[in-house]
Design a protein around this motif. Structure first.
Motif, PDB file in Angstrom:
ATOM      1  N   SER A 181       0.766  -1.400  -0.133  1.00  8.43           N
ATOM      2  CA  SER A 181      -0.151   0.210   0.236  1.00  8.43           C
ATOM      3  C   SER A 181       0.656   1.623   0.203  1.00  8.43           C
ATOM      4  CB  SER A 181      -1.183   0.088   0.864  1.00  8.43           C
ATOM      5  OG  SER A 181      -1.630  -1.459   0.994  1.00  8.43           O
ATOM      6  N   SER A 182       1.798   1.058   0.685  1.00 10.90           N
ATOM      7  CA  SER A 182       3.014   2.395   1.083  1.00 10.90           C
ATOM      8  C   SER A 182       3.399   3.004  -0.382  1.00 10.90           C
ATOM      9  CB  SER A 182       4.281   2.039   2.273  1.00 10.90           C
ATOM     10  OG  SER A 182       2.895   2.191   2.906  1.00 10.90           O
ATOM     11  N   LEU A 183       3.745   2.024  -1.113  1.00 12.26           N
ATOM     12  CA  LEU A 183       4.885   1.540  -2.049  1.00 12.26           C
ATOM     13  C   LEU A 183       3.672   2.292  -3.694  1.00 12.26           C
ATOM     14  CD1 LEU A 183       7.515   0.942  -3.741  1.00 12.26           C
ATOM     15  CD2 LEU A 183       6.661  -1.402  -4.437  1.00 12.26           C
ATOM     16  N   PHE A 184       2.698   1.735  -3.349  1.00  8.24           N
ATOM     17  CA  PHE A 184       1.725   1.884  -4.630  1.00  8.24           C
ATOM     18  C   PHE A 184       0.934   3.316  -3.741  1.00  8.24           C
ATOM     19  CE2 PHE A 184      -0.252  -2.148  -4.546  1.00  8.24           C
ATOM     20  CZ  PHE A 184       1.244  -2.754  -6.288  1.00  8.24           C
ATOM     21  N   ALA A 185       0.905   4.281  -3.183  1.00 10.55           N
ATOM     22  CA  ALA A 185       0.632   5.089  -2.470  1.00 10.55           C
ATOM     23  C   ALA A 185       1.775   6.563  -2.497  1.00 10.55           C
ATOM     24  CB  ALA A 185       0.702   5.377  -1.285  1.00 10.55           C
ATOM     25  N   LEU A 186       3.460   5.780  -2.573  1.00 16.30           N
ATOM     26  CA  LEU A 186       4.391   6.351  -3.590  1.00 16.30           C
ATOM     27  C   LEU A 186       4.197   6.992  -4.948  1.00 16.30           C
ATOM     28  CD1 LEU A 186       6.826   8.355  -2.740  1.00 16.30           C
ATOM     29  CD2 LEU A 186       8.109   5.863  -3.189  1.00 16.30           C
ATOM     30  N   PHE A 187       3.731   5.990  -5.517  1.00 17.59           N
ATOM     31  CA  PHE A 187       3.682   5.557  -6.820  1.00 17.59           C
ATOM     32  C   PHE A 187       3.161   6.452  -7.758  1.00 17.59           C
ATOM     33  CE2 PHE A 187       2.927   4.183 -11.187  1.00 17.59           C
ATOM     34  CZ  PHE A 187       4.506   4.129 -11.585  1.00 17.59           C
ATOM     35  N   PHE A 188       2.208   6.844  -7.223  1.00 12.48           N
ATOM     36  CA  PHE A 188       0.818   7.518  -7.432  1.00 12.48           C
ATOM     37  C   PHE A 188       0.951   9.214  -7.008  1.00 12.48           C
ATOM     38  CE2 PHE A 188      -0.515   3.281  -8.982  1.00 12.48           C
ATOM     39  CZ  PHE A 188      -1.055   3.340 -10.124  1.00 12.48           C
ATOM     40  N   GLY A 189       1.019   8.740  -5.581  1.00 10.94           N
ATOM     41  CA  GLY A 189       1.067  10.006  -4.429  1.00 10.94           C
ATOM     42  C   GLY A 189       1.965  11.319  -4.944  1.00 10.94           C
ATOM     43  N   LEU A 190       3.119  10.929  -5.364  1.00  4.41           N
ATOM     44  CA  LEU A 190       4.212  11.723  -5.680  1.00  4.41           C
ATOM     45  C   LEU A 190       3.695  12.201  -6.854  1.00  4.41           C
ATOM     46  CD1 LEU A 190       6.936  13.227  -5.119  1.00  4.41           C
ATOM     47  CD2 LEU A 190       8.671  11.160  -5.559  1.00  4.41           C
TER      48      LEU A 190
ATOM     49  N   ALA B 193       7.806  12.845   5.540  1.00 10.07           N
ATOM     50  CA  ALA B 193       5.780  12.901   5.331  1.00 10.07           C
ATOM     51  C   ALA B 193       5.058  11.767   4.890  1.00 10.07           C
ATOM     52  CB  ALA B 193       5.283  14.116   3.652  1.00 10.07           C
ATOM     53  N   PHE B 194       6.222  10.404   3.833  1.00 13.62           N
ATOM     54  CA  PHE B 194       6.031   9.210   3.233  1.00 13.62           C
ATOM     55  C   PHE B 194       6.057   9.118   4.986  1.00 13.62           C
ATOM     56  CE2 PHE B 194       7.642   5.707   1.766  1.00 13.62           C
ATOM     57  CZ  PHE B 194       6.450   4.806   0.705  1.00 13.62           C
ATOM     58  N   ILE B 195       6.663   9.643   5.822  1.00 13.57           N
ATOM     59  CA  ILE B 195       6.866   8.399   7.281  1.00 13.57           C
ATOM     60  C   ILE B 195       5.453   8.308   8.345  1.00 13.57           C
ATOM     61  CG2 ILE B 195       7.975   7.910   9.514  1.00 13.57           C
ATOM     62  CD1 ILE B 195       9.744   7.285   6.815  1.00 13.57           C
ATOM     63  N   ILE B 196       5.035   9.539   7.918  1.00 16.27           N
ATOM     64  CA  ILE B 196       3.181   9.779   8.274  1.00 16.27           C
ATOM     65  C   ILE B 196       2.757   8.894   7.945  1.00 16.27           C
ATOM     66  CG2 ILE B 196       1.944  12.007   8.748  1.00 16.27           C
ATOM     67  CD1 ILE B 196       3.961  13.766   8.579  1.00 16.27           C
ATOM     68  N   ALA B 197       2.437   8.930   6.354  1.00 16.55           N
ATOM     69  CA  ALA B 197       1.959   8.762   5.624  1.00 16.55           C
ATOM     70  C   ALA B 197       1.615   7.136   6.180  1.00 16.55           C
ATOM     71  CB  ALA B 197       1.679   8.405   4.347  1.00 16.55           C
ATOM     72  N   ILE B 198       3.356   6.127   6.174  1.00 14.18           N
ATOM     73  CA  ILE B 198       3.231   4.934   6.448  1.00 14.18           C
ATOM     74  C   ILE B 198       2.684   4.539   7.880  1.00 14.18           C
ATOM     75  CG2 ILE B 198       5.104   2.719   6.999  1.00 14.18           C
ATOM     76  CD1 ILE B 198       7.111   4.380   4.987  1.00 14.18           C
ATOM     77  N   ILE B 199       2.630   5.371   8.656  1.00 18.59           N
ATOM     78  CA  ILE B 199       2.146   5.614  10.302  1.00 18.59           C
ATOM     79  C   ILE B 199       0.907   4.952  10.068  1.00 18.59           C
ATOM     80  CG2 ILE B 199       1.288   6.410  12.147  1.00 18.59           C
ATOM     81  CD1 ILE B 199       4.937   6.885  12.136  1.00 18.59           C
ATOM     82  N   ASN B 200       0.030   6.203   8.808  1.00 14.66           N
ATOM     83  CA  ASN B 200      -1.575   6.063   9.070  1.00 14.66           C
ATOM     84  C   ASN B 200      -1.853   4.967   8.236  1.00 14.66           C
ATOM     85  OD1 ASN B 200      -2.977   8.357   9.233  1.00 14.66           O
ATOM     86  ND2 ASN B 200      -3.659   8.216   7.427  1.00 14.66           N
ATOM     87  N   ILE B 201      -0.870   4.381   7.349  1.00 22.13           N
ATOM     88  CA  ILE B 201      -1.262   3.653   6.790  1.00 22.13           C
ATOM     89  C   ILE B 201      -1.770   1.678   7.877  1.00 22.13           C
ATOM     90  CG2 ILE B 201      -0.579   0.946   5.005  1.00 22.13           C
ATOM     91  CD1 ILE B 201       0.431   3.630   3.575  1.00 22.13           C
ATOM     92  N   ILE B 202      -0.989   1.459   8.269  1.00 17.91           N
ATOM     93  CA  ILE B 202      -0.911   0.522   9.707  1.00 17.91           C
ATOM     94  C   ILE B 202      -1.952   1.130  10.511  1.00 17.91           C
ATOM     95  CG2 ILE B 202       0.285  -0.142  12.168  1.00 17.91           C
ATOM     96  CD1 ILE B 202       2.647   0.691  10.615  1.00 17.91           C
ATOM     97  N   GLY B 203      -2.026   2.379  10.959  1.00 16.99           N
ATOM     98  CA  GLY B 203      -3.890   2.399  11.456  1.00 16.99           C
ATOM     99  C   GLY B 203      -4.777   1.899  11.059  1.00 16.99           C
ATOM    100  N   TYR B 204      -4.943   1.977   8.769  1.00 14.51           N
ATOM    101  CA  TYR B 204      -5.526   1.526   8.414  1.00 14.51           C
ATOM    102  C   TYR B 204      -5.925   0.905   8.310  1.00 14.51           C
ATOM    103  CZ  TYR B 204      -6.454   6.437   6.643  1.00 14.51           C
ATOM    104  OH  TYR B 204      -7.343   8.098   6.472  1.00 14.51           O
ATOM    105  N   SER B 205      -4.789  -0.201   8.307  1.00 15.98           N
ATOM    106  CA  SER B 205      -4.988  -1.641   7.950  1.00 15.98           C
ATOM    107  C   SER B 205      -5.062  -2.832   9.614  1.00 15.98           C
ATOM    108  CB  SER B 205      -3.509  -2.032   7.826  1.00 15.98           C
ATOM    109  OG  SER B 205      -3.265  -2.173   9.063  1.00 15.98           O
ATOM    110  N   ALA B 206      -5.494  -1.730  10.647  1.00 15.05           N
ATOM    111  CA  ALA B 206      -5.981  -2.077  11.580  1.00 15.05           C
ATOM    112  C   ALA B 206      -7.838  -1.939  11.278  1.00 15.05           C
ATOM    113  CB  ALA B 206      -6.148  -1.233  13.278  1.00 15.05           C
ATOM    114  N   MET B 207      -8.003  -0.980  10.838  1.00 20.75           N
ATOM    115  CA  MET B 207      -9.181  -0.649  10.483  1.00 20.75           C
ATOM    116  C   MET B 207      -9.785  -2.113   9.750  1.00 20.75           C
ATOM    117  SD  MET B 207      -9.735   3.628  10.760  1.00 20.75           S
ATOM    118  CE  MET B 207      -8.388   4.104  10.087  1.00 20.75           C
ATOM    119  N   ALA B 208      -9.075  -1.880   8.976  1.00 20.28           N
ATOM    120  CA  ALA B 208      -9.617  -3.158   7.085  1.00 20.28           C
ATOM    121  C   ALA B 208      -9.573  -4.208   8.111  1.00 20.28           C
ATOM    122  CB  ALA B 208      -8.180  -2.702   6.715  1.00 20.28           C
ATOM    123  N   GLY B 209      -9.600  -4.762   9.208  1.00 26.95           N
ATOM    124  CA  GLY B 209      -9.611  -6.022   9.826  1.00 26.95           C
ATOM    125  C   GLY B 209     -10.878  -6.279  10.681  1.00 26.95           C
ATOM    126  N   ALA B 210     -11.912  -5.215  10.833  1.00 26.96           N
ATOM    127  CA  ALA B 210     -12.882  -5.476  10.579  1.00 26.96           C
ATOM    128  C   ALA B 210     -14.167  -5.236  10.025  1.00 26.96           C
ATOM    129  CB  ALA B 210     -14.028  -3.804  11.694  1.00 26.96           C
TER     130      ALA B 210
END
Length: 214
Positions: free
Chosen positions: A20-29, A145-162
């Motif tokens: 997810s971080s890889l794709f976000a970087l590829f399209f987000g940058l 900024a990328f590190i902030i996004a990765i940490i955000n993704i970790i939080g999102y991944s926990a929510m996706a578990g629901a």
């Protein structure tokens, strides 16, 4: 065994976060760069395009992630044939993070000294070379900024578990909470905290090294 369960959940979470971080970087940058260079006072001013694109980014960012996952279920089913599991979660995580990280990158790029841009233009540099210069000069901020996004993704991944995404979030909810095993819930939280601390520490170290060399 609990250890095997936690190891499997940790691996699934790492896979989700990595891709997810890889794709976000590829399209987000590129999206962040485009948002920056099309500002009215930037090197390729397109105020109307910038405003429309910025509005689309803001609308996407406005969706609560748990709702966005539900809305993206048909897309996941269309692309990979399923709406549950790690692969489906990667699609949702990527789509949710791209506009978020694009705004972060836009802000990081805005830290560039305008004098450097003016000097490059006066020396006859083309727009592509100016963009490369801007990225190079703001690289520490971009990585931060990328590190902030990765940490955000970790939080999102926990929510996706629901919603059946798997990973530590799924284990915490399904096994820890719903099956009333607080020790499992506790361990998943500890693993996620450790994961975040490692990524943040590593990111801070890289940023510090880069700043000392620029």
């Amino acid at each position: 065994m609990m250890i095997d369960l936690l190891l499997e959940g940790t691996l699934d979470t790492l896979i989700m976060v990595f891709f997810s971080s890889l794709f976000a970087l590829f399209f987000g940058l590129p999206l962040g760069v485009f948002l920056f260079i099309t500002q009215k006072d930037s090197i390729l001013p397109m105020p109307l395009v910038n405003k429309i694109l910025g509005l689309m980014v803001n609308i996407t960012r406005s969706f609560p992630f748990i709702i966005l996952i539900v809305l993206l279920l048909p897309l996941s089913r269309l692309l990979i044939g399923t709406s549950i599991g790690v692969n489906a979660a990667i699609i949702s995580l990527s789509v949710a993070t791209i506009p978020f990280i694009a705004r972060l990158f836009e802000g990081a790029l805005s830290e560039i000294d305008k004098g450097l841009i003016e000097a490059s233009i006066s020396l006859g540099a083309n727009k592509f070379n100016i963009i490369i210069m801007i990225i190079t000069e703001t690289l520490p901020s971009l990585i931060h900024a990328f590190i902030i996004a990765i940490i955000n993704i970790i939080g999102y991944s926990a929510m996706a578990g629901a919603l059946g995404a798997g990973g530590l979030g799924d284990i915490a909810i399904r096994v820890g909470y719903q099956s009333n095993q607080p020790d499992v819930l506790f361990y998943t939280v500890i693993i996620i905290i450790i994961m975040v601390q490692i990524i943040q520490t590593l990111g801070d170290h890289i940023v510090k090294k880069l700043k000392s060399h620029l």
